[in-house]
Design a protein around this motif. Structure first.
Motif, mmCIF file in Angstrom:
data_model
loop_
_atom_site.group_PDB
_atom_site.id
_atom_site.type_symbol
_atom_site.label_atom_id
_atom_site.label_comp_id
_atom_site.label_asym_id
_atom_site.label_seq_id
_atom_site.Cartn_x
_atom_site.Cartn_y
_atom_site.Cartn_z
ATOM 1 N N HIS A 21 4.554 -4.615 1.447
ATOM 2 C CA HIS A 21 4.429 -3.456 0.452
ATOM 3 C C HIS A 21 4.871 -3.924 -0.870
ATOM 4 C CE1 HIS A 21 8.906 -3.167 -0.343
ATOM 5 N NE2 HIS A 21 9.134 -3.904 1.038
ATOM 6 N N TRP A 23 6.485 -1.767 -2.976
ATOM 7 C CA TRP A 23 7.569 -0.500 -3.539
ATOM 8 C C TRP A 23 8.244 -0.815 -4.758
ATOM 9 C CZ3 TRP A 23 9.435 0.925 2.105
ATOM 10 C CH2 TRP A 23 8.124 1.326 2.868
ATOM 11 N N ARG A 28 10.606 2.259 -7.906
ATOM 12 C CA ARG A 28 10.811 3.030 -6.914
ATOM 13 C C ARG A 28 10.857 4.713 -7.138
ATOM 14 N NH1 ARG A 28 12.267 1.199 -1.309
ATOM 15 N NH2 ARG A 28 12.253 -1.171 -1.676
ATOM 16 N N TYR A 116 4.745 5.952 0.445
ATOM 17 C CA TYR A 116 4.883 4.932 -0.954
ATOM 18 C C TYR A 116 6.239 5.048 -1.456
ATOM 19 C CZ TYR A 116 3.721 2.828 -5.336
ATOM 20 O OH TYR A 116 3.628 2.102 -6.483
ATOM 21 N N THR A 117 6.563 3.557 -1.832
ATOM 22 C CA THR A 117 8.141 3.233 -2.368
ATOM 23 C C THR A 117 9.071 3.735 -1.333
ATOM 24 O OG1 THR A 117 8.345 5.570 -3.536
ATOM 25 C CG2 THR A 117 7.235 4.080 -4.717
#
Length: 313
Positions: A21, A23, A28, A116-117
C-alpha cells in the motif's frame, strides 16, 4: 521519475492480504491518490501535444451498454415543458458507473483495513473523504498514451477472443508500447485498448443478453506484477475499454486487481472507455500520445462518475 515515490517493492505490506500500500506516500489525509502525479508542469507539457486540433470522444452514450451490465437497470429520461416555450429534462435511476466511467476511491475497500489511506469512516452522500469531488477539483488532464494491445496481438497472429477470460499481463502491455515506439512517462494517463467495443456493438439484443450471462472477456491481469508495472511507471490513471478493467472471470487464487489498485495504491482506474476512433487516428499518424481531458460529474461524495473524456490531438 519522482525520487520521493518509493518503488513498488519498497512499499509497506498488509501481510494478511498480501497487498502493498501507498497510504503514506501522499499523506494520510490525501483524497486523490495517483491523480497527484498530474502536476501543473505536466499539464503544460501535455498541452503541447495538441497539433491538429482534432477532438475525439472516448466515451459511450450513457445508455450503453444495453442492456445494462452488473445488475444495473436502464434509466428513464423524461422531457417536460416547465413553461409554454421551454423544455427541461431529468433522469431517474441513473447509475453513475453504468457506462464509460471512473471508479472513485470510495469504490473498493481493503476489507477491515479500510479504503485508500486506511480510512475506515462512514461513506455517506455529500462531501467527504475520498469522494469524486476531489478529482473534479484537481482535474484529470494530462498526457494520454494509447497502448493498442488488440492491434499488437492481431499483428502477432494471436488476436484476442472477446468471449474468453484472457489475462493481459504487464509485459504484454510493455511489448505493445515498445512495438508502437511509445514511452510511458510519469504522470501519464495510460489507455489500454483491447477492442471489446468493436466486438460488442454489432451484437444483437439476444447476443448481448448472453454476454451479460457469461461475463467472460479479456482484461488486465490481476497479478501483483500489474500493480507493480503501473505504480513503478508512476501513471496518474489507467483506463481500459472492457467492462470490468480486469480480466473476467477472475481467479480468487490470483487476487482482485481493483483491490490491488484502488484502496491499496489510490490509483484512478476507468472502465468501458471507447478507443476505436482514437486508435485509427493514432495508427494513421504513428503518434500515440495526446492531451487527455476528463471532467467527472461534480457529485459530492460519489463512488464513481461518468468519465466525460476526450482526446485532443
Amino acid at each position: 521519475m519522482n525520487p520521493r515515490i518509493p518503488p513498488f517493492d519498497e512499499l509497506p505490506m498488509i501481510d494478511t492480504l498480501g497487498l502493498r500500500h501507498s497510504w503514506d506516500v501522499f499523506g494520510r489525509d490525501d483524497n486523490v491518490g495517483t491523480i497527484n502525479h498530474l502536476t501543473p508542469e505536466r499539464v503544460v507539457q501535455a498541452a503541447s501535444l495538441v497539433r491538429t486540433g482534432q477532438v475525439l470522444d472516448l466515451t459511450w452514450p450513457v445508455d450503453e451498454p444495453d442492456p445494462p451490465m452488473y445488475g444495473r437497470r436502464p434509466y428513464a429520461h423524461t422531457i417536460y415543458p416547465p413553461a409554454r416555450n421551454e423544455l427541461d429534462d431529468y433522469l431517474d435511476g441513473f447509475y453513475l458507473q453504468g457506462s464509460t466511467q471512473w471508479d472513485g476511491l470510495r469504490h473498493v475497500r481493503a476489507r477491515e483495513f479500510g479504503f485508500y489511506t486506511g480510512f475506515t469512516g462512514e461513506m455517506a452522500p455529500g462531501p467527504g473523504r475520498l469522494g469524486i469531488e476531489h478529482w473534479v477539483q484537481h482535474g484529470i488532464v494530462g498526457r494520454g498514451v494509447l497502448v493498442d494491445v488488440a492491434r499488437h496481438q492481431q499483428q502477432l497472429g494471436t488476436p484476442l477472443v472477446h468471449t474468453e477470460g484472457r489475462s493481459i499481463e504487464a509485459d504484454e502491455i510493455a511489448a505493445a508500447a515498445a512495438a508502437q515506439g511509445v514511452e510511458l512517462r510519469p504522470g501519464d494517463v495510460l489507455c489500454v485498448r483491447l477492442g471489446w467495443p468493436a466486438y460488442y456493438e454489432p451484437l444483437t439484443h439476444d447476443e448481448r443478453v448472453e454476454v451479460n450471462k457469461t461475463m467472460a472477456f479479456p482484461g488486465l491481469s490481476a497479478r501483483e506484477s500489474t500493480a507493480r508495472f503501473l505504480w513503478d511507471h508512476q501513471v496518474a490513471a489507467v483506463t481500459c475499454d472492457n467492462p470490468s478493467f480486469e480480466v473476467s472471470p477472475g481467479d480468487a487464487s490470483i487476487g482482485y486487481l481493483h483491490r490491488r489498485l484502488i484502496p491499496s495504491l489510490g490509483m484512478a482506474i476507468g472502465e468501458f472507455f471507447r478507443f476505436e476512433q482514437l486508435a485509427e487516428a493514432c495508427a494513421a499518424e504513428g503518434r500515440w500520445d495526446f492531451l487527455f481531458v476528463s471532467v467527472p460529474l461534480h457529485v459530492r461524495g460519489a463512488i464513481g462518475s461518468p468519465a466525460n473524456a476526450i482526446a485532443v490531438r
